[in-house]
Design a protein around this motif. Structure first.
Motif, PDB file in Angstrom:
ATOM      1  N   TRP A  11       0.819  -1.208   0.000  1.00  0.00           N
ATOM      2  CA  TRP A  11       0.000   0.000   0.000  1.00  0.00           C
ATOM      3  C   TRP A  11       0.853   1.259   0.000  1.00  0.00           C
ATOM      4  O   TRP A  11       0.445   2.305  -0.518  1.00  0.00           O
ATOM      5  N   TRP A  58       1.183   9.445   2.939  1.00  0.00           N
ATOM      6  CA  TRP A  58       0.738   8.080   3.167  1.00  0.00           C
ATOM      7  C   TRP A  58       1.836   7.083   2.814  1.00  0.00           C
ATOM      8  O   TRP A  58       2.065   6.104   3.549  1.00  0.00           O
ATOM      9  N   HIS A  91       0.528   4.226  -2.900  1.00  0.00           N
ATOM     10  CA  HIS A  91       0.469   5.667  -2.659  1.00  0.00           C
ATOM     11  C   HIS A  91       1.617   6.410  -3.330  1.00  0.00           C
ATOM     12  O   HIS A  91       1.477   7.591  -3.671  1.00  0.00           O
ATOM     13  N   LYS A 139       0.273   6.947  -6.720  1.00  0.00           N
ATOM     14  CA  LYS A 139      -0.776   7.969  -6.685  1.00  0.00           C
ATOM     15  C   LYS A 139      -0.242   9.324  -6.241  1.00  0.00           C
ATOM     16  O   LYS A 139      -0.971  10.314  -6.213  1.00  0.00           O
ATOM     17  N   ASN A 192       0.657  10.179  -3.250  1.00  0.00           N
ATOM     18  CA  ASN A 192       0.235  10.541  -1.896  1.00  0.00           C
ATOM     19  C   ASN A 192       1.436  10.311  -0.978  1.00  0.00           C
ATOM     20  O   ASN A 192       1.548   9.272  -0.322  1.00  0.00           O
TER      21      ASN A 192
END
Length: 411
Positions: A194, A206, A198, A201, A203
């Motif tokens: 995960w 995160w 991120h 993405k 992010n």
């Protein structure tokens, strides 16, 4: 073979879809904003149902094997090898257990990272579970979370078809049984996967936070920290310094979990920078640039080694080949770095070779070339794809049961 001792702290020495988008490329990372605008991945349920079904069948196969051998049905799931150390740390904390090898090496519990036993202890505090039950519950939940992360990344980069194949293949890796025993692979994989999602993405907070947590789960946590930091540095270079503060914050956060634990162990041993590595060396766990692996291969070729060790060599060799194919796919930088560091640790590190395939379990990017090939086969010759996948499933279930319930090799 080992003498088990429980001692006080003072006595422990201090020492991828039908119209898929093209994959993100290393040289085309600026295309990622287009990918990043995609929403939550759709169509994950069939892939996750398949993952759960396969791994549930794996657990049942282990239980049946134990029954046929007259062993406690679930003992090998919750109380095998390193599991006992994690359960002991969860109950007693650090500094209360050591092993002394016949060679006189003092193996201390500081070699085991704290997040998993800490979660076990927290769960047993709030729920009426034994430590073994809590450990298995955490591993099983994290395995599902990790599988969803694999699907999310596959869907983001290649679409639904490849994403489903990617999850399906991850479920039937020969040693995937170790995702469903009381080990840290499921937890580390969930956090690392995960974190990579991120990164893709963008992010960054995160990504960095999850990488820091992953660094508290396993020694190989610095692989995800390095992947996040290098991806952030590449993004900063691409933008010529015009980057959000969150990018730098994520890059700084990423290594803190791993680094913090290493320094804590160093402080406990009286050697801040080298103490942790001294503890690991007592477990014959160190980076020796492949000397130990070369000696193992030579010995295996000369003298043989049952089932587990040849299978381990095949898995590691396949991992190296798949990494080369992944690079030819020109996958996103973070995925390449993450998988590459794990491959490097396995090939260049010492320690029991039977454990090395387990270290590659989180390295799901290695399966991307296979997933794309399996998806193409499914479109042209679905019966062939089903046959191949069925064979892989049978091997995974049988080898997993043998590995955990029959063989006496370290997991």
């Amino acid at each position: 073979m080992f003498k088990v001792m429980s001692v006080s702290t003072s006595s422990v020495p201090r020492p991828e879809s039908a119209a898929p988008s093209p994959p993100a490329r290393l040289s085309a990372l600026p295309a990622l904003p287009r990918i990043a605008r995609r929403g939550t991945p759709e169509g994950a349920l069939p892939a996750l149902a398949l993952f759960v079904a396969v791994r549930f069948a794996g657990v049942l196969t282990v239980i049946l094997t134990n029954a046929l051998r007259g062993h406690p049905l679930v003992k090998t799931l919750a109380h095998s090898w390193d599991s006992r150390w994690y359960l002991h740390i969860a109950a007693q904390g650090y500094g209360h257990k050591i092993w002394i090898t016949p060679q006189g090496a003092v193996q201390a519990d500081w070699a085991f990272f704290p997040l998993y036993p800490g979660m076990i202890r927290a769960l047993t505090t709030v729920l009426p579970l034994t430590p073994g039950q809590a450990a298995l519950l955490i591993s099983w939940i994290c395995a599902g979370v990790a599988a969803y992360g694999v699907y999310a990344i596959g869907h983001l980069l290649y679409g639904r078809g490849v994403a489903t194949a990617l999850v399906a293949l991850w479920a039937v890796m020969p040693h995937a049984v170790e995702l469903t025993i009381a080990y840290t692979e499921s937890l580390f994989a969930a956090l690392a996967i995960w974190s990579l999602y991120h990164v893709l993405k963008r992010n960054w907070l995160w990504a960095g936070t999850l990488a820091a947590l992953a660094g508290l789960a396993r020694p190989s946590g610095f692989a995800i920290a390095l992947a996040v930091s290098l991806a952030a540095a590449h993004e900063a270079w691409r933008r010529r310094g015009r980057v959000p503060v969150s990018l730098w914050a994520g890059a700084v956060l990423a290594p803190l979990g791993w680094l913090g634990y290493v320094l804590w162990v160093g402080s406990q041993t009286g050697n801040l920078l080298g103490g942790y590595f001294k503890v690991q060396s007592a477990w014959d766990s160190k980076f020796d640039f492949g000397v130990g692996s070369a000696k193992f291969v030579k010995s295996l070729l000369l003298h043989g080694g049952g089932v587990v060790y040849p299978m381990a060599l095949v898995i590691v060799a396949a991992g190296v080949l798949l990494f080369a194919l992944l690079c030819l796919e020109r996958a996103p930088l973070a995925l390449v770095v993450f998988a590459g560091v794990l491959i490097l640790l396995v090939v260049g590190g010492s320690g029991s070779f039977s454990s090395k395939p387990r270290f590659l379990l989180p390295a799901f990017p290695l399966l991307i070339p296979m997933a794309r090939a399996l998806t193409r086969t499914w479109r042209v010759r679905p019966a062939h794809a089903v046959l191949v996948y069925g064979a892989l499933t049978v091997v995974s279930l049988l080898f997993g049961a043998f590995l955990t319930a029959v063989a006496h090799s370290p997991l």
